[in-house]
Design an enzyme around this catalytic site. Sequence first.
Site, PDB file in Angstrom:
ATOM      1  N   LYS A   1       7.405  67.935  -1.991  1.00 33.57           N
ATOM      2  CA  LYS A   1       8.519  67.281  -2.501  1.00 33.57           C
ATOM      3  C   LYS A   1       9.712  67.260  -1.607  1.00 33.57           C
ATOM      4  O   LYS A   1      10.249  66.188  -1.374  1.00 33.57           O
ATOM      5  CB  LYS A   1       9.204  68.058  -3.809  1.00 33.57           C
ATOM      6  CG  LYS A   1      10.148  67.136  -4.880  1.00 33.57           C
ATOM      7  CD  LYS A   1      10.305  67.960  -5.892  1.00 33.57           C
ATOM      8  CE  LYS A   1       9.468  67.772  -7.185  1.00 33.57           C
ATOM      9  NZ  LYS A   1      10.229  68.398  -8.305  1.00 33.57           N
TER      10      LYS A   1
ATOM     11  N   CYS B   1      13.279  67.670 -22.646  1.00 31.12           N
ATOM     12  CA  CYS B   1      14.389  68.198 -23.288  1.00 31.12           C
ATOM     13  C   CYS B   1      14.439  68.722 -24.920  1.00 31.12           C
ATOM     14  O   CYS B   1      14.184  69.826 -25.221  1.00 31.12           O
ATOM     15  CB  CYS B   1      15.693  67.789 -23.191  1.00 31.12           C
ATOM     16  SG  CYS B   1      16.078  67.726 -21.008  1.00 31.12           S
TER      17      CYS B   1
ATOM     18  N   ARG C   1       6.520  63.902 -20.077  1.00 34.68           N
ATOM     19  CA  ARG C   1       6.572  65.330 -20.746  1.00 34.68           C
ATOM     20  C   ARG C   1       6.615  65.253 -22.158  1.00 34.68           C
ATOM     21  O   ARG C   1       7.412  64.470 -22.580  1.00 34.68           O
ATOM     22  CB  ARG C   1       7.580  66.314 -19.980  1.00 34.68           C
ATOM     23  CG  ARG C   1       7.200  66.707 -18.736  1.00 34.68           C
ATOM     24  CD  ARG C   1       8.179  67.356 -18.320  1.00 34.68           C
ATOM     25  NE  ARG C   1       9.275  66.632 -17.541  1.00 34.68           N
ATOM     26  CZ  ARG C   1      10.298  67.346 -16.681  1.00 34.68           C
ATOM     27  NH1 ARG C   1      10.233  68.567 -16.505  1.00 34.68           N
ATOM     28  NH2 ARG C   1      11.240  66.621 -16.160  1.00 34.68           N
TER      29      ARG C   1
ATOM     30  N   GLU D   1      17.733  60.816 -18.780  1.00 35.43           N
ATOM     31  CA  GLU D   1      16.974  60.728 -18.166  1.00 35.43           C
ATOM     32  C   GLU D   1      16.555  58.894 -18.359  1.00 35.43           C
ATOM     33  O   GLU D   1      16.820  58.400 -19.439  1.00 35.43           O
ATOM     34  CB  GLU D   1      15.522  61.025 -18.195  1.00 35.43           C
ATOM     35  CG  GLU D   1      15.196  62.364 -17.554  1.00 35.43           C
ATOM     36  CD  GLU D   1      13.913  62.982 -17.536  1.00 35.43           C
ATOM     37  OE1 GLU D   1      12.778  62.124 -17.686  1.00 35.43           O
ATOM     38  OE2 GLU D   1      13.924  64.342 -17.644  1.00 35.43           O
TER      39      GLU D   1
ATOM     40  N   PHE E   1      21.471  56.450 -31.880  1.00 33.44           N
ATOM     41  CA  PHE E   1      20.456  57.517 -32.203  1.00 33.44           C
ATOM     42  C   PHE E   1      19.946  57.396 -33.804  1.00 33.44           C
ATOM     43  O   PHE E   1      19.723  58.379 -34.377  1.00 33.44           O
ATOM     44  CB  PHE E   1      21.096  59.011 -31.842  1.00 33.44           C
ATOM     45  CG  PHE E   1      20.317  59.399 -30.649  1.00 33.44           C
ATOM     46  CD1 PHE E   1      20.860  58.823 -29.306  1.00 33.44           C
ATOM     47  CD2 PHE E   1      19.436  60.246 -30.677  1.00 33.44           C
ATOM     48  CE1 PHE E   1      20.496  59.326 -28.223  1.00 33.44           C
ATOM     49  CE2 PHE E   1      18.932  60.531 -29.430  1.00 33.44           C
ATOM     50  CZ  PHE E   1      19.275  60.220 -28.198  1.00 33.44           C
ATOM     51  N   LEU E   2      20.197  56.117 -34.279  1.00 32.85           N
ATOM     52  CA  LEU E   2      19.550  55.958 -35.770  1.00 32.85           C
ATOM     53  C   LEU E   2      18.300  55.014 -35.697  1.00 32.85           C
ATOM     54  O   LEU E   2      17.867  54.520 -36.830  1.00 32.85           O
ATOM     55  CB  LEU E   2      20.717  55.196 -36.336  1.00 32.85           C
ATOM     56  CG  LEU E   2      21.937  55.827 -36.748  1.00 32.85           C
ATOM     57  CD1 LEU E   2      22.764  55.138 -37.647  1.00 32.85           C
ATOM     58  CD2 LEU E   2      21.702  57.449 -37.485  1.00 32.85           C
TER      59      LEU E   2
HETATM   60  P1  NAD Z   1      12.080  69.743 -13.129  1.00 35.94           P
HETATM   61  O1  NAD Z   1      10.804  70.355 -13.597  1.00 35.94           O
HETATM   62  O2  NAD Z   1      12.198  68.205 -13.095  1.00 35.94           O
HETATM   63  O3  NAD Z   1      12.665  70.465 -11.875  1.00 35.94           O
HETATM   64  C1  NAD Z   1      12.771  71.869 -11.588  1.00 35.94           C
HETATM   65  C2  NAD Z   1      12.453  71.792 -10.043  1.00 35.94           C
HETATM   66  O4  NAD Z   1      12.554  73.126  -9.824  1.00 35.94           O
HETATM   67  C3  NAD Z   1      11.092  71.580  -9.662  1.00 35.94           C
HETATM   68  O5  NAD Z   1      11.015  70.577  -8.521  1.00 35.94           O
HETATM   69  C4  NAD Z   1      10.514  72.992  -9.532  1.00 35.94           C
HETATM   70  O6  NAD Z   1       9.585  72.726  -8.209  1.00 35.94           O
HETATM   71  C5  NAD Z   1      11.861  73.681  -8.889  1.00 35.94           C
HETATM   72  N1  NAD Z   1      11.573  74.952  -8.543  1.00 35.94           N
HETATM   73  C6  NAD Z   1      11.040  75.983  -9.387  1.00 35.94           C
HETATM   74  N2  NAD Z   1      11.070  77.290  -8.945  1.00 35.94           N
HETATM   75  C7  NAD Z   1      11.926  77.184  -7.985  1.00 35.94           C
HETATM   76  C8  NAD Z   1      12.367  78.060  -6.995  1.00 35.94           C
HETATM   77  N3  NAD Z   1      12.129  79.406  -7.117  1.00 35.94           N
HETATM   78  N4  NAD Z   1      13.088  78.030  -6.033  1.00 35.94           N
HETATM   79  C9  NAD Z   1      13.514  76.457  -5.860  1.00 35.94           C
HETATM   80  N5  NAD Z   1      13.083  75.531  -6.652  1.00 35.94           N
HETATM   81  C10 NAD Z   1      12.388  76.026  -7.794  1.00 35.94           C
HETATM   82  O7  NAD Z   1      13.015  70.093 -14.297  1.00 35.94           O
HETATM   83  P2  NAD Z   1      14.488  69.223 -14.791  1.00 35.94           P
HETATM   84  O8  NAD Z   1      13.982  68.162 -15.607  1.00 35.94           O
HETATM   85  O9  NAD Z   1      15.159  68.879 -13.552  1.00 35.94           O
HETATM   86  O10 NAD Z   1      15.202  70.331 -15.700  1.00 35.94           O
HETATM   87  C11 NAD Z   1      15.793  71.516 -15.021  1.00 35.94           C
HETATM   88  C12 NAD Z   1      16.643  72.063 -15.925  1.00 35.94           C
HETATM   89  O11 NAD Z   1      17.716  71.263 -16.618  1.00 35.94           O
HETATM   90  C13 NAD Z   1      15.651  72.644 -17.318  1.00 35.94           C
HETATM   91  O12 NAD Z   1      16.526  73.624 -17.772  1.00 35.94           O
HETATM   92  C14 NAD Z   1      16.185  71.403 -18.367  1.00 35.94           C
HETATM   93  O13 NAD Z   1      16.147  71.797 -19.731  1.00 35.94           O
HETATM   94  C15 NAD Z   1      17.547  70.966 -18.085  1.00 35.94           C
HETATM   95  N6  NAD Z   1      17.913  69.425 -18.089  1.00 35.94           N
HETATM   96  C16 NAD Z   1      17.071  68.439 -18.060  1.00 35.94           C
HETATM   97  C17 NAD Z   1      17.507  67.351 -18.352  1.00 35.94           C
HETATM   98  C18 NAD Z   1      16.626  66.102 -18.025  1.00 35.94           C
HETATM   99  O14 NAD Z   1      16.738  64.930 -18.530  1.00 35.94           O
HETATM  100  N7  NAD Z   1      15.770  66.369 -17.357  1.00 35.94           N
HETATM  101  C19 NAD Z   1      18.677  66.983 -18.904  1.00 35.94           C
HETATM  102  C20 NAD Z   1      19.686  68.015 -19.001  1.00 35.94           C
HETATM  103  C21 NAD Z   1      19.306  69.312 -18.675  1.00 35.94           C
END
Ligand code: NAD
Length: 457
Positions: free
Chosen positions: A35, A275, A343, A167, A264-265
């Site tokens: 990445k 999420c 997912r 997203e 959202f209905l």
């Molecule tokens: P994701 O899986 O897309 O990204 C997480 C990243 O963290 C990955 O690229 C992974 O390789 C990296 N990672 C893991 N361990 C690591 C480490 N030790 N050091 C550095 N990088 C590391 O996850 P996401 O969708 O971006 O979600 C992240 C958080 O945000 C979650 O808690 C999620 O619930 C929250 N969130 C997500 C969304 C969404 O729409 N995706 C919206 C709001 C909140």
Amino acid sequence: MKIAVIGTGYVGLVTGTCFAETGNDVTCVDIDINKIKKLSEGQVTIYEPGLEKLFDRNLKEDRLHFTTSLKDGIQGARIIILALPTPTGGDGNADLQYILKVANDLGNLLKLNEYVVVIDKSTVPVGTAEKVRDTIIKTARTVSSAATEEQIAASFDVVSNPEFLREGGAVEDFMKPARVVIGTTSERAKKIVGDLYAPFVRQGNPIIYMDEKSAELTKYAANSFLATKISFMNEIAQLCERSGADVDMVRKGIGSDDRIGRRFLFSGIGYGGSCFPKDVKALAQSSREIDYDFKILEAVMQVNEVQKLHLFPKIKKYFNNDLANKKIALWGLAFKPNTDDIREAPALKLVEALTGEGAKICAFDPEAMANVKLEIGDKIDYAMNMYDALKHADALVIATEWSEFRTPDFTKMTSLMNKPVIFDGRNLFDLQQVQDCNFYYESVGRRVIVPATGKVK
Ligand code: NAD
């Protein structure tokens, strides 16, 4: 301001890019070497409308950097943002291993004379900011044994700053947030994080300050409430199908009341994504852990599981319980439009159920096919475009409401398909329209359309 973003996934990459866009110097850190290599070479690793343009600009302006080294990434940073995964753990609650691992690493790297704010942007259970703080202090004490706990604690603050981006509209949501929640009891951190967000709320949307725990719970409450709205409407859809009412009419009828709201209905084949499923589950489990049975959430999850397969018995019944070698075209694989994220996508549940009964699937999704190929390979066929998927199909199933599926050429569809039959999990089409085009059409919470010539066989 120099910022480090730890975790460069959907949230981390959007966050890093958008903070660079307001002039900050941002370094994104990730343990995924591939990445980081792609991002460093200028390749955006996720599909998100509007992201590429911002990414390119900030990379060119040298405000956006990438590394796999936490030590290099946080060098000189005044703010460290955690955008790490919090997947469902064995007990149903959020698994904090990624967050606590980085907290431990930060404890090793902490410099006592350089104050930093650690912002937790991941979705985490109540009390996590405290756990992160304690972990950093504990590790830092083993490294700098001469320092007191007070000296270490004075060198950083942990702030809960949940992310509400959606997203598919993440850049827009980040650049113009409906609100920003900043959870901290530290005045120093409050000022720094408030200043960081000031450019994003110039139109007057609020920054809401609160304590860490309330901020952590706010995120779970928001996602669980939205999931509840979806499951509620899906139960109304069930009533509509059994009573002859039309869920679209009911939706319009209640949505015009601003206490309820229009958004959202929409009923359909359930929520998915990274999420809602995990966050509803985590809130239900967190509640249990503090001796509270959150009854509504249990029902929300049950309804959603059933709803994901809502179309399956309808499809089976249509084919007289014999799906062996039936050719099914599938439009949509992503859990929602405008993303490549698959997912917990309802489409994948349908794929599993249909192929389990011997059906052959040919799918098309504008962005998510590469991710599905990585997960299930050649279990299904992949089409070049939406019409390509329809060739010789016995039925079309719609699982994601991509805009391009909304106004298809029905005549062309009829000419390509073996039978003009649609099972629509997202209620994309007007009933009269599909009736006029002589389709057999089943959707969610609306009457079944049978062509004037009788059931298409
Ligand atoms: P994701 O899986 O897309 O990204 C997480 C990243 O963290 C990955 O690229 C992974 O390789 C990296 N990672 C893991 N361990 C690591 C480490 N030790 N050091 C550095 N990088 C590391 O996850 P996401 O969708 O971006 O979600 C992240 C958080 O945000 C979650 O808690 C999620 O619930 C929250 N969130 C997500 C969304 C969404 O729409 N995706 C919206 C709001 C909140």
